[in-house]
Enzyme design. Structure first.
Site, short mmCIF file in Angstrom:
data_model
loop_
_atom_site.label_atom_id
_atom_site.label_comp_id
_atom_site.label_asym_id
_atom_site.label_seq_id
_atom_site.Cartn_x
_atom_site.Cartn_y
_atom_site.Cartn_z
N GLN A 172 0.84 -1.20 0.00
CA GLN A 172 0.00 0.00 0.00
C GLN A 172 0.87 1.25 0.00
O GLN A 172 1.85 1.36 0.72
CB GLN A 172 -0.97 0.00 1.17
CG GLN A 172 -0.37 -0.03 2.55
CD GLN A 172 -1.43 0.04 3.63
OE1 GLN A 172 -2.59 0.37 3.37
NE2 GLN A 172 -1.05 -0.28 4.85
N ASP A 307 -15.29 -3.86 1.40
CA ASP A 307 -14.54 -3.28 2.51
C ASP A 307 -15.52 -2.71 3.52
O ASP A 307 -15.82 -3.33 4.54
CB ASP A 307 -13.56 -2.22 1.98
CG ASP A 307 -12.70 -1.62 3.08
OD1 ASP A 307 -12.93 -1.93 4.26
OD2 ASP A 307 -11.80 -0.82 2.77
N LYS A 331 -10.45 -7.43 7.45
CA LYS A 331 -9.70 -6.35 8.11
C LYS A 331 -9.35 -6.81 9.52
O LYS A 331 -10.16 -6.71 10.44
CB LYS A 331 -10.51 -5.07 8.10
CG LYS A 331 -10.84 -4.60 6.68
CD LYS A 331 -11.54 -3.27 6.66
CE LYS A 331 -12.94 -3.32 7.21
NZ LYS A 331 -13.86 -4.13 6.38
#
Length: 413
Positions: A172, A307, A331
């Site tokens: 990321q 998400d 997550k």
């Protein structure tokens, strides 16, 4: 083997807490700071220092097991638990959790992880960050008590094969979405770059033109810089619901735009994470399902990733059962106990959903290394490189821990 003493200390995480809704609403920039007032409860500014609480469990044999309580960068958003601040939680941990840890047997991990995951104090479950950190330390304790690797403990307790093979890693970039890509290409990262497309005006474009240009630049850059044609990474871009904003939450228009990005990827697989944020879980599932069906009808090869509003183990089951997307992000801090991560990955793998074991830049090296062991046991399709937004540091932590662990597993064949 029992826990002799439990210690809790305040620490910094590897990034910051950001008020996602304030940023979506157009918070301005002033250097590294966001300007304007926060809108999510608990925030005192749009960006504030990330924090953690470190857990140390001193065992009867003197070994020290560790775990870090950490929460995601966008705490309090998308149905998550509220902002996690050490000063609020350390007194709670000392008063309520310390007595439950000291004297506890750690010969098995799962019973302890499940106990704290279901524990209620004054009628409330423990904050997800607390359950996350406690379970890391409890897994480490069981590993130390039994002379096993953490990934071996998971494999043994879930009756999984120990597979000494790497999991693809996802880098990321944060806002450094150009320079970081060059770094990722040089180090041959499997999946890249996340790109943090969380603002319409600056990053997506009111017609999606800025993201379109970026995907073309990204694929051009990979094809021109790669040292071998065998390097064929996957593109994975998180758009934080912004595509829905510019297309009035119309799933057909969203899908048409997403499908149109495929040609810009020039043959590289493309995943778009969080194309819409419907504001609640049922509507989110409906919207993503409609987009996925339209992408299929269009014959598009672009895949979408859930998400927002897909946080807990049950959420992941529900998004998976609905066939709402091609991949779900698990997550890791949002699931609480790390045993839920294992269960979530295994559920996805069993039911034809691609599993992305994600997390947040706002974790620590302790939680990231633990997640490597979980991933090696549960076998998701990809794992996030974390913590931090510097990329190189997270890659160092995750890649090296994975290779060390694989080498140790290979000695036991």
């Amino acid at each position: 083997m029992k826990i002799k003493q439990a210690l809790f200390t305040a620490g910094y995480s590897s990034f910051y807490f950001d008020d996602q809704q304030a940023i979506k609403n157009g918070a301005g920039h002033d250097g590294f700071i966001y300007t304007g007032d926060p809108v999510t409860p608990g925030f005192t500014s749009v960006r504030q220092a990330g924090e953690c609480v470190s857990v140390q469990l001193i065992l009867e044999n003197g070994a020290v097991a560790v775990g870090d309580c950490a929460a995601v960068q966008y705490s309090g958003a998308g149905g998550r638990d509220p902002l996690f601040l050490a000063e609020h939680f350390i007194p709670f941990l000392n008063d309520h959790i310390k007595p439950l840890l000291e004297g506890r047997d750690v010969d098995a991990f799962l019973p302890n992880a499940r106990f704290f995951d279901k524990l209620r104090i004054d009628g409330n479950l423990l904050h997800t960050a607390v359950r996350y950190g406690l379970s890391q330390a409890l897994l480490d304790a069981t590993a130390l008590a039994s002379g096993r690797l953490k990934t071996e403990v998971v494999c043994d307790e879930w009756q999984l094969p120990c597979v000494p093979e790497a999991i693809p890693l996802f880098g990321q970039s944060g806002d450094d979405r150009y320079i970081a890509v060059d770094k990722m290409i040089l180090k041959g990262v499997d999946v890249l770059p996340h790109a943090l497309i969380n603002n319409v005006e600056e990053k997506l474009g009111f017609k999606g033109e800025k993201l379109r240009e970026y995907v073309r630049w990204l694929s051009d850059r990979i094809l021109s810089l790669r040292s071998s044609p065998r390097y064929h990474p996957t593109l994975h871009i998180d758009v934080y619901g912004t595509i829905g904003l510019i297309f009035d939450m119309d799933p057909v228009r969203c899908a048409e735009y997403i499908a149109s990005l495929e040609k810009e990827a020039q043959g590289l697989p493309l995943y778009i994470e969080g194309p819409v944020d419907a504001g609640n879980k049922p509507d989110q599932i409906r919207m993503l399902t409609a987009i996925t069906k339209e992408l299929t009808r269009l014959g598009s090869g672009v895949k979408i990733v859930a998400d927002e509003w897909c946080n807990t183990y049950q959420d992941i089951v529900d998004f998976t059962d609905a066939g709402s997307c091609h991949m779900v992000q698990i997550k890791t801090p949002d699931l609480g106990g790390i045993h839920n991560i294992v269960d979530a990955v295994l559920y996805c793998n069993k039911h034809g959903m691609e599993a992305y074991q994600g997390g947040t830049c706002n974790e620590t090296e302790i939680s990231a290394r633990t997640c490597v062991h979980v991933a090696l046991a549960a076998r998701p399709m990809r794992m996030l490189i974390k913590p931090g937004m510097g990329f190189d540091e997270g890659l160092n932590i995750v890649f090296n821990e994975m290779n060390r662990t694989i080498a140790l597993l290979q000695t036991k064949d």
